[in-house]
Design an enzyme around this catalytic site. Structure first.
Site, PDB file in Angstrom:
ATOM      1  N   PRO A 270      -3.470   1.563  -3.199  1.00  0.00           N
ATOM      2  CA  PRO A 270      -4.341   0.436  -2.843  1.00  0.00           C
ATOM      3  C   PRO A 270      -4.555  -0.539  -4.005  1.00  0.00           C
ATOM      4  CG  PRO A 270      -5.326   2.528  -2.158  1.00  0.00           C
ATOM      5  CD  PRO A 270      -4.161   2.855  -3.047  1.00  0.00           C
TER       6      PRO A 270
ATOM      7  N   GLU B 233      -6.322  12.590  -5.040  1.00  0.00           N
ATOM      8  CA  GLU B 233      -7.037  11.374  -5.470  1.00  0.00           C
ATOM      9  C   GLU B 233      -6.109  10.395  -6.180  1.00  0.00           C
ATOM     10  OE1 GLU B 233     -10.189  11.309  -4.215  1.00  0.00           O
ATOM     11  OE2 GLU B 233      -9.449  13.234  -3.481  1.00  0.00           O
TER      12      GLU B 233
ATOM     13  N   ARG C  65      15.117  -4.239   7.162  1.00  0.00           N
ATOM     14  CA  ARG C  65      15.412  -5.344   8.081  1.00  0.00           C
ATOM     15  C   ARG C  65      16.045  -6.534   7.383  1.00  0.00           C
ATOM     16  NH1 ARG C  65      12.635  -5.773  12.623  1.00  0.00           N
ATOM     17  NH2 ARG C  65      12.313  -7.990  12.343  1.00  0.00           N
TER      18      ARG C  65
ATOM     19  N   ASP D 239      14.838 -15.982   9.174  1.00  0.00           N
ATOM     20  CA  ASP D 239      14.833 -16.627   7.866  1.00  0.00           C
ATOM     21  C   ASP D 239      14.198 -18.010   7.889  1.00  0.00           C
ATOM     22  OD1 ASP D 239      17.857 -15.391   6.293  1.00  0.00           O
ATOM     23  OD2 ASP D 239      15.762 -14.783   6.177  1.00  0.00           O
TER      24      ASP D 239
HETATM   25  C1  9WO Z   1      -9.286   7.959  -2.612  1.00  0.00           C
HETATM   26  C2  9WO Z   1     -10.590   7.557  -2.704  1.00  0.00           C
HETATM   27  C3  9WO Z   1     -11.777   8.199  -2.402  1.00  0.00           C
HETATM   28  C4  9WO Z   1     -12.967   7.502  -2.570  1.00  0.00           C
HETATM   29  C5  9WO Z   1     -12.949   6.192  -3.019  1.00  0.00           C
HETATM   30  C6  9WO Z   1     -11.752   5.555  -3.315  1.00  0.00           C
HETATM   31  C7  9WO Z   1     -10.607   6.268  -3.142  1.00  0.00           C
HETATM   32  N1  9WO Z   1      -9.359   5.877  -3.321  1.00  0.00           N
HETATM   33  C8  9WO Z   1      -8.566   6.912  -3.032  1.00  0.00           C
HETATM   34  C9  9WO Z   1      -7.160   6.775  -3.129  1.00  0.00           C
HETATM   35  O1  9WO Z   1      -6.676   5.725  -3.471  1.00  0.00           O
HETATM   36  N2  9WO Z   1      -6.424   7.879  -2.824  1.00  0.00           N
HETATM   37  C10 9WO Z   1      -5.006   7.742  -2.829  1.00  0.00           C
HETATM   38  C11 9WO Z   1      -4.405   8.286  -1.566  1.00  0.00           C
HETATM   39  C12 9WO Z   1      -4.299   8.304  -4.003  1.00  0.00           C
HETATM   40  C13 9WO Z   1      -2.883   7.818  -3.974  1.00  0.00           C
HETATM   41  C14 9WO Z   1      -2.212   7.978  -2.610  1.00  0.00           C
HETATM   42  N3  9WO Z   1      -3.115   7.646  -1.549  1.00  0.00           N
HETATM   43  C15 9WO Z   1      -3.070   6.442  -0.936  1.00  0.00           C
HETATM   44  C16 9WO Z   1      -2.137   5.447  -1.016  1.00  0.00           C
HETATM   45  N4  9WO Z   1      -4.019   6.041  -0.120  1.00  0.00           N
HETATM   46  N5  9WO Z   1      -3.748   4.805   0.302  1.00  0.00           N
HETATM   47  C17 9WO Z   1      -2.611   4.416  -0.225  1.00  0.00           C
HETATM   48  C18 9WO Z   1      -2.079   3.128   0.004  1.00  0.00           C
HETATM   49  C19 9WO Z   1      -0.831   2.767  -0.476  1.00  0.00           C
HETATM   50  C20 9WO Z   1      -0.367   1.484  -0.259  1.00  0.00           C
HETATM   51  N6  9WO Z   1      -1.107   0.592   0.420  1.00  0.00           N
HETATM   52  C21 9WO Z   1      -2.300   0.910   0.906  1.00  0.00           C
HETATM   53  C22 9WO Z   1      -2.825   2.182   0.701  1.00  0.00           C
END
Ligand code: 9WO
Length: 248
Positions: free
Chosen positions: A88, A115, A153, A168
């Site tokens: 994220p 995490e 794609r 495109d």
């Molecule tokens: C867990 C968490 C718990 C409480 C507050 C904030 C928090 N963030 C996370 C977190 O980012 N956990 C991740 C789970 C750890 C790495 C892999 N995970 C993940 C990747 N969750 N969401 C993504 C992701 C990847 C790409 N685009 C959007 C979301």
């Protein structure tokens, strides 16, 4: 294009790409998807890849060593991939970024669990952190699947030629127009008359107007970023007039 998917649950994603457009691209060997499981690179006798976070707090963190060993194994073959970590905190995935990624010969997609992963792994081995949106998942696997789909794609031959050329034209900077098919009346609603007219110039204009209008209503930020041609400005103004929203 070669994708190297790194995950402790690789089967979650491989199934996804056995069918559909990407499945066909795999069958045609336009893309390959290799998987790597960091558990297999753990020195721990229980093949552990996680440990408790320094500084305390809930959950577990993926350890540096099994990931670094996996990276070394991946980098042992040429061409070395461009390494992407899905999180994220990453750079937002857009059609433009997907286009850049599609130019790479090989992409390694690192999926975190728990995490997250030890920051030192990211600092030393990851070229780019990418986010598919402002939400938290249970792991990076679904984000990696999204990235593989959208990048695939863009690889020549994966879509039919007609399709790719059409897509495109606007670089996906605006939404698609709405689609209709048989029957002519569905749910008591007739399909737009113009689509049945056979006048392809009028149809193209109508579709562009709908695409511009709907994009403006839903995502005005996408429109304001564009430099519209005089024709496009006129079509958008026409669309908004018809929806009684007035002048731009
Ligand atoms: C867990 C968490 C718990 C409480 C507050 C904030 C928090 N963030 C996370 C977190 O980012 N956990 C991740 C789970 C750890 C790495 C892999 N995970 C993940 C990747 N969750 N969401 C993504 C992701 C990847 C790409 N685009 C959007 C979301």
């Amino acid at each position: 294009m070669q994708f190297d998917l790194v995950s402790i649950f690789p089967e979650m994603i491989t199934q996804w790409f056995e069918q559909g457009v990407v499945g066909r691209a795999v069958a045609k060997e336009l893309i390959t998807i290799n998987t790597w499981n960091p558990r297999e690179y753990s020195e721990d006798r229980h093949q552990r890849v996680d440990d408790r976070p320094f500084g305390g707090g809930p959950g577990m963190v993926m350890q540096y060593a099994p990931l670094a060993e996996t990276a070394n194994a991946i980098n042992a073959s040429e061409p070395k991939p461009f390494h992407v970590y899905l999180s994220p905190q990453g750079e937002p995935l857009t059609q433009a970024l997907a286009g850049k990624l599609a130019e790479q010969p090989r992409l390694a997609l690192w999926c975190g669990r728990y995490e997250g992963v030890d920051q030192r792994f990211i600092d030393q081995h990851i070229d780019l952190e990418i986010s598919i949106g402002d939400f938290v998942l249970s792991g990076g696997e679904l984000a990696a699947a999204v990235l593989i789909d959208t990048v695939s794609r863009l690889i020549p031959g994966v879509l039919g030629d007609a399709n790719s050329a059409a897509e495109d034209s606007f670089q996906q900077a605006i939404f698609d127009h709405p689609h209709y098919t048989r029957p002519e009346i569905a749910g008591r609603i007739p399909a737009p008359e113009i689509l049945l007219s056979g006048n392809h110039a009028h149809i193209a204009k109508w579709r562009l107007k709908e695409a511009l209008g709907r994009t403006f209503l839903q995502r005005p930020d996408l429109i304001t970023r564009l430099v519209l041609t005089t024709e496009q400005e006129a079509l958008l103004a026409e669309f908004l007039q018809e929806y009684h929203i007035g002048e731009l």
